[in-house]
Design a protein around this motif. Structure first.
Motif, PDB file in Angstrom:
ATOM      1  N   ALA A 144       5.449  -0.514   8.629  1.00 61.53           N
ATOM      2  CA  ALA A 144       4.922   0.778   9.076  1.00 61.53           C
ATOM      3  C   ALA A 144       5.965   1.462   9.945  1.00 61.53           C
ATOM      4  N   LYS A 148      11.789   0.834   3.524  1.00 59.80           N
ATOM      5  CA  LYS A 148      10.799   1.777   2.980  1.00 59.80           C
ATOM      6  C   LYS A 148       9.455   1.425   3.593  1.00 59.80           C
ATOM      7  N   ASP A 160       5.474   1.089   4.097  1.00 56.85           N
ATOM      8  CA  ASP A 160       4.222   1.034   3.335  1.00 56.85           C
ATOM      9  C   ASP A 160       3.207   1.983   3.960  1.00 56.85           C
ATOM     10  N   TYR A 161       3.378   2.197   5.260  1.00 61.51           N
ATOM     11  CA  TYR A 161       2.492   3.061   6.023  1.00 61.51           C
ATOM     12  C   TYR A 161       3.323   3.901   6.983  1.00 61.51           C
ATOM     13  N   VAL A 162       2.842   5.104   7.263  1.00 55.97           N
ATOM     14  CA  VAL A 162       3.464   5.949   8.290  1.00 55.97           C
ATOM     15  C   VAL A 162       2.354   6.503   9.181  1.00 55.97           C
ATOM     16  N   GLU A 171       2.690  13.091  14.077  1.00 54.88           N
ATOM     17  CA  GLU A 171       1.908  13.165  12.840  1.00 54.88           C
ATOM     18  C   GLU A 171       2.589  14.054  11.810  1.00 54.88           C
ATOM     19  N   ALA A 187       5.229  12.041  10.180  1.00 54.99           N
ATOM     20  CA  ALA A 187       4.580  11.129   9.232  1.00 54.99           C
ATOM     21  C   ALA A 187       4.207  11.864   7.941  1.00 54.99           C
ATOM     22  N   LEU A 188       3.697  13.073   8.080  1.00 54.12           N
ATOM     23  CA  LEU A 188       3.352  13.859   6.887  1.00 54.12           C
ATOM     24  C   LEU A 188       4.577  14.153   6.032  1.00 54.12           C
ATOM     25  N   SER A 204       7.433  12.435   5.983  1.00 51.44           N
ATOM     26  CA  SER A 204       7.954  11.188   5.417  1.00 51.44           C
ATOM     27  C   SER A 204       7.095  10.674   4.263  1.00 51.44           C
ATOM     28  N   ALA A 205       5.811  11.015   4.277  1.00 49.09           N
ATOM     29  CA  ALA A 205       4.916  10.592   3.203  1.00 49.09           C
ATOM     30  C   ALA A 205       4.917  11.556   2.018  1.00 49.09           C
ATOM     31  N   GLY A 206       5.644  12.671   2.158  1.00 46.76           N
ATOM     32  CA  GLY A 206       5.711  13.643   1.065  1.00 46.76           C
ATOM     33  C   GLY A 206       4.580  14.649   1.061  1.00 46.76           C
ATOM     34  N   GLY A 207       3.789  14.696   2.119  1.00 47.50           N
ATOM     35  CA  GLY A 207       2.662  15.619   2.186  1.00 47.50           C
ATOM     36  C   GLY A 207       3.015  17.005   2.701  1.00 47.50           C
TER      37      GLY A 207
END
Length: 149
Positions: A4, A82, A84-86, A93, A96-97, A99-102
Motif C-alpha cells: 500500500a 507497484k 495493491d492499494y493507495v 487523497e 491516491a486518486l 496514482s490509481a488512475g481515477g
C-alpha cells in the motif's frame, strides 16, 4: 504480500522537497515539468527553493505536495514497486486518486490549487489553527473544546 502507498496531507511541506528526486530521476523531473505546465507558473522553483512563506500558502502547498507525491510515485513505479492499494490523508487523497488512475495529474493540480485558494480565503491569515490531541484522557475533550471556543 500486499503493498500500500499512503500519501501525505498538508503540513509535510518544506523548501527543498522533491529536489533530490528530480536531480536523480528523470521521471521525477518530468512530473515537476508537467506541474509547471499545468499550473502556468514555476511550482518546481517554489518546491525546491521556497521561499517558505510562499510555500506555506495553502494555494501553493496543495499542488506542491501533489507534485512531490506524484514524482515519488513515478520513481517507485520505475523501480518496480507497484501498489495493491493507495490511500491518502486529507490532501493526499488526491495523490491516491491520481496514482490509481481515477484523476489526471494535470486536472488534480488545477483542482487542488483552487481547493487551496478557497480554503485560504475562508479564513484570514493568522486566524485559526490546527492541533493534534495525543494520549488525551477519556472525557477531557469536551472541556478542552469549551475552553478553546
Amino acid at each position: 504480500m500486499k503493498t500500500a502507498f499512503l500519501f501525505p496531507g498538508q503540513g509535510s511541506q518544506f523548501p527543498g522537497m522533491g529536489k533530490s528526486l528530480a536531480e536523480r530521476f528523470p521521471v521525477a523531473k518530468q512530473a515537476f515539468a508537467e506541474a509547471d505546465d499545468a499550473l502556468g507558473f514555476a511550482l518546481t522553483e517554489l518546491c525546491f527553493e521556497g521561499p517558505e512563506a510562499d510555500l506555506k500558502l495553502t494555494e501553493n502547498t496543495q499542488p506542491a505536495l501533489l507534485a512531490v507525491s506524484m514524482a515519488a510515485f513515478r520513481v517507485l513505479l520505475e523501480q518496480g514497486f507497484k501498489p495493491d492499494y493507495v490511500a491518502g490523508h486529507s490532501l493526499g487523497e488526491y495523490s491516491a486518486l491520481v496514482s490509481a488512475g481515477g484523476l489526471r495529474f494535470d486536472d488534480a493540480l488545477k483542482l487542488v490549487r483552487k481547493r487551496g485558494r478557497y480554503m485560504q480565503e475562508a479564513v484570514p491569515a493568522g486566524v485559526g489553527a490546527m492541533a493534534a490531541l495525543l494520549k488525551l484522557p477519556e472525557g477531557k475533550l469536551e472541556s478542552i473544546l469549551a475552553e478553546a471556543a
